[in-house]
Design a protein around this motif. Structure first.
Motif, short mmCIF file in Angstrom:
data_model
loop_
_atom_site.label_atom_id
_atom_site.label_comp_id
_atom_site.label_asym_id
_atom_site.label_seq_id
_atom_site.Cartn_x
_atom_site.Cartn_y
_atom_site.Cartn_z
N GLY A 1 0.84 -1.43 -0.09
CA GLY A 1 -0.17 -0.02 -0.06
C GLY A 1 0.79 1.36 -0.02
N LEU A 2 2.06 1.36 -0.37
CA LEU A 2 3.02 2.39 -0.22
C LEU A 2 2.66 3.33 -1.37
CD1 LEU A 2 6.18 1.33 1.31
CD2 LEU A 2 4.38 2.62 2.49
N ASP A 3 2.44 2.71 -2.52
CA ASP A 3 2.06 3.32 -3.86
C ASP A 3 3.16 4.52 -4.31
OD1 ASP A 3 0.96 3.97 -6.19
OD2 ASP A 3 -0.80 4.96 -5.51
N LEU A 4 4.50 4.25 -4.46
CA LEU A 4 5.56 5.14 -4.50
C LEU A 4 5.51 6.00 -5.78
CD1 LEU A 4 8.38 2.88 -3.34
CD2 LEU A 4 7.04 4.44 -1.96
N GLN A 5 4.99 5.27 -6.72
CA GLN A 5 4.75 5.90 -8.00
C GLN A 5 3.77 7.03 -8.03
OE1 GLN A 5 6.35 6.27 -10.74
NE2 GLN A 5 7.58 4.33 -11.32
N ASN A 6 2.79 6.97 -7.14
CA ASN A 6 1.52 8.04 -7.00
C ASN A 6 2.24 9.00 -6.16
OD1 ASN A 6 -0.73 8.60 -7.93
ND2 ASN A 6 -1.56 8.19 -5.85
N GLY A 7 3.35 9.09 -5.51
CA GLY A 7 3.93 10.13 -4.74
C GLY A 7 4.75 10.96 -5.32
N ILE A 8 5.06 11.04 -6.89
CA ILE A 8 6.01 11.54 -7.38
C ILE A 8 5.71 13.05 -7.48
CG2 ILE A 8 7.03 11.92 -9.67
CD1 ILE A 8 8.16 9.64 -7.93
N ASP A 9 4.44 13.54 -7.73
CA ASP A 9 3.95 14.89 -8.03
C ASP A 9 3.23 15.58 -6.92
OD1 ASP A 9 3.03 17.15 -8.95
OD2 ASP A 9 1.70 16.25 -10.77
N PRO A 10 3.74 16.40 -6.18
CA PRO A 10 2.98 16.87 -5.18
C PRO A 10 1.73 17.53 -5.34
CG PRO A 10 5.29 17.60 -5.25
CD PRO A 10 5.16 16.96 -6.31
N LYS A 11 1.22 17.96 -6.74
CA LYS A 11 0.11 18.34 -6.94
C LYS A 11 -1.09 17.43 -6.79
CE LYS A 11 1.41 22.49 -9.65
NZ LYS A 11 3.09 22.42 -9.22
N ILE A 12 -0.64 16.12 -6.83
CA ILE A 12 -1.66 15.16 -6.66
C ILE A 12 -2.29 15.32 -5.30
CG2 ILE A 12 -1.94 12.66 -6.33
CD1 ILE A 12 0.19 12.10 -8.21
N PHE A 13 -1.46 15.72 -4.22
CA PHE A 13 -2.10 15.98 -3.16
C PHE A 13 -2.53 17.14 -2.36
CE2 PHE A 13 1.68 13.26 -3.36
CZ PHE A 13 1.34 11.99 -2.96
N LEU A 14 -2.08 18.18 -3.35
CA LEU A 14 -2.62 19.75 -3.09
C LEU A 14 -2.45 20.20 -4.60
CD1 LEU A 14 -3.43 21.62 -0.99
CD2 LEU A 14 -1.13 22.29 -0.91
N ARG A 15 -3.61 20.37 -5.04
CA ARG A 15 -3.73 21.06 -6.45
C ARG A 15 -3.03 22.14 -6.63
NH1 ARG A 15 -9.56 21.22 -8.74
NH2 ARG A 15 -9.41 19.21 -8.58
N GLU A 16 -2.94 23.22 -5.68
CA GLU A 16 -2.19 24.33 -5.72
C GLU A 16 -0.83 24.58 -5.32
OE1 GLU A 16 -3.89 27.05 -7.50
OE2 GLU A 16 -5.34 25.47 -7.86
N ALA A 17 -0.46 23.31 -4.88
CA ALA A 17 1.01 23.07 -4.57
C ALA A 17 1.98 24.07 -5.24
CB ALA A 17 1.32 21.69 -4.56
N LYS A 18 2.94 24.86 -4.44
CA LYS A 18 3.88 25.71 -5.10
C LYS A 18 5.28 25.49 -4.54
CE LYS A 18 1.01 29.36 -6.54
NZ LYS A 18 -0.22 28.85 -6.29
N THR A 19 5.24 24.97 -3.15
CA THR A 19 6.64 24.54 -2.41
C THR A 19 6.37 23.32 -1.71
OG1 THR A 19 7.16 27.05 -2.26
CG2 THR A 19 8.41 25.66 -0.87
N VAL A 20 7.65 22.82 -1.50
CA VAL A 20 7.57 21.60 -0.62
C VAL A 20 8.52 22.01 0.40
CG1 VAL A 20 8.34 19.54 -0.09
CG2 VAL A 20 7.38 19.85 -2.34
N ILE A 21 8.20 22.40 1.75
CA ILE A 21 8.85 22.66 2.88
C ILE A 21 9.52 21.44 3.59
CG2 ILE A 21 9.16 23.69 5.17
CD1 ILE A 21 6.57 25.47 4.17
#
Length: 375
Positions: free
Chosen positions: A48-68
């Motif tokens: 259940g880790l689904d690493l490939q689905n964690g490649i794009d930050p915008k999958i989790f937050l549509r308006e993502a602009k930065t990763v802190i």
């Protein structure tokens, strides 16, 4: 307007020793890496880790602009030797279930963001260490672990936490790559007992002791039982031998009171004979990669460790485990452990429990009796 310096201050007030920034662009190079290693990481998707689905930050937050990236040092305090020798340090004070430590500090930081009009997400399957490198916070070692520039005396006792936000901040200069010193001579690779490390930052996770202790399929292969040594859950071998980690290992750290308080619950005989209730109340809240449906794996790991101690005092417990368990993987490993300890006491114990053995257990018994007789 909130600036980088304000974020850094809030992170440090929450107890994080370093804070970095990178863009919310997809981690394309990591996607290529996962594609090349699809066979080696198939197990991650299976659990259940689904690493490939964690490649794009915008999958989790549509308006993502930065990763802190918040840098956590999970080895701030020392642990009892009885725990360190059997469990990876990163699991000894893991609060992902109890939510009484790191969880609260992440919550404090995210509350600061929310109070300043910044939305955030902390995706579990984002490549957190790659995000830290892209933020310029450190580099990787040949053991595939992340070495911080500023935390744990530039050691690998770190847990980068990637927080995706919908506000743009100035990113750091990426430091992707390996920076192990030439004089090290591949110490970690040479020290890996199961040959999981392949060099140049490559690893076959399916051979890693950590993976084998909680995700390995079936009974541990015979050729890996002795090399896996004293580890029941996790492994720190490649970190313990790393010259870059010596400065932190030399530090006189205060004792971790939380871990000391639960150390007695992790006594080997208690683990070997525990029932589901004991497991669910005492063990699972701290080390949760296996459910009570995999209690057999815990007991199998403990039996292997008892065998590797070569201590005849454990033979009585191993015989009891053989008699009280129906799972052939536990019975088989108990038999192997007795044979590995060997000697007259071991041979005598095996002879007494040999009646009626069949299948896998019979095979293990025959091999164990031969091994015990030769010691």
């Amino acid at each position: 307007m909130v600036q980088n310096k304000d974020i850094i201050k809030a992170g440090k007030e929450a107890g994080f020793e370093d804070v970095g920034f990178t863009t919310a662009e997809p981690f394309k190079e990591h996607a290529v890496f996962l594609s090349k290693m699809e066979k080696e990481y198939k197990w991650a998707n299976d659990v259940g880790l689904d690493l490939q689905n964690g490649i794009d930050p915008k999958i989790f937050l549509r308006e993502a602009k930065t990763v802190i990236v918040l840098m956590e040092n999970y080895f701030r305090k020392s642990y009892p030797q009885s725990m360190e020798r059997h469990f990876g340090r990163c699991y000894l004070d893991d609060d992902r279930v109890t939510k009484d430590g790191l969880y609260l500090r992440i919550k404090q930081f995210r509350t600061f963001l929310r109070d300043n009009g910044i939305d955030s997400k902390v995706p579990f399957n984002l490549p957190h260490r790659v995000a830290a490198a892209r933020a310029g916070m450190g580099r990787f070692g040949k053991n595939c672990l992340f070495y911080s520039n500023k935390v744990a005396r530039s050691g690998s006792w770190t847990l980068p936490i990637a927080v995706v936000v919908d506000k743009e901040f100035t990113p750091g200069e990426p430091t992707i790559g390996i920076n192990c010193p030439d004089w090290c001579r591949n110490t970690c690779i040479a020290a890996c007992p199961t040959r999981a490390l392949k060099g140049n930052g490559r690893i076959d996770p399916r051979k890693c002791i950590s993976y084998l202790t909680y995700f390995g399929e079936g009974m541990t292969p015979k050729e890996l039982r002795e090399p896996m040594g004293m580890y029941i859950y996790g492994c720190d071998r490649c970190q313990d031998v790393c010259p870059r980690n010596l400065p932190w290992l030399e530090k006189d750290l205060p004792l971790n009171e939380k871990v000391i308080a639960k150390a007695e619950d992790f006594d080997l005989p208690l683990l070997l004979h525990m029932d589901k209730d004991y497991f669910n109340t005492k063990i699972w809240p701290h080390m949760f990669y296996m459910s009570d449906k995999e209690l057999w794996r815990w007991k199998m790991n403990v039996a292997r460790v008892m065998g590797n101690t070569l201590d005849p005092l454990y033979i009585t417990d191993l015989v009891r485990a053989f008699n009280e368990n129906l799972d052939e993987r536990v019975k088989g490993m108990a038999v192997w452990a007795i044979g590995h300890i060997g000697g007259e006491e071991g041979f005598s114990a095996l002879k007494k429990i040999s009646t009626g053995a069949a299948g896998l257990v019979k095979e293990e018994l025959e091999a164990a009796m031969e091994a015990a007789a030769s010691i």
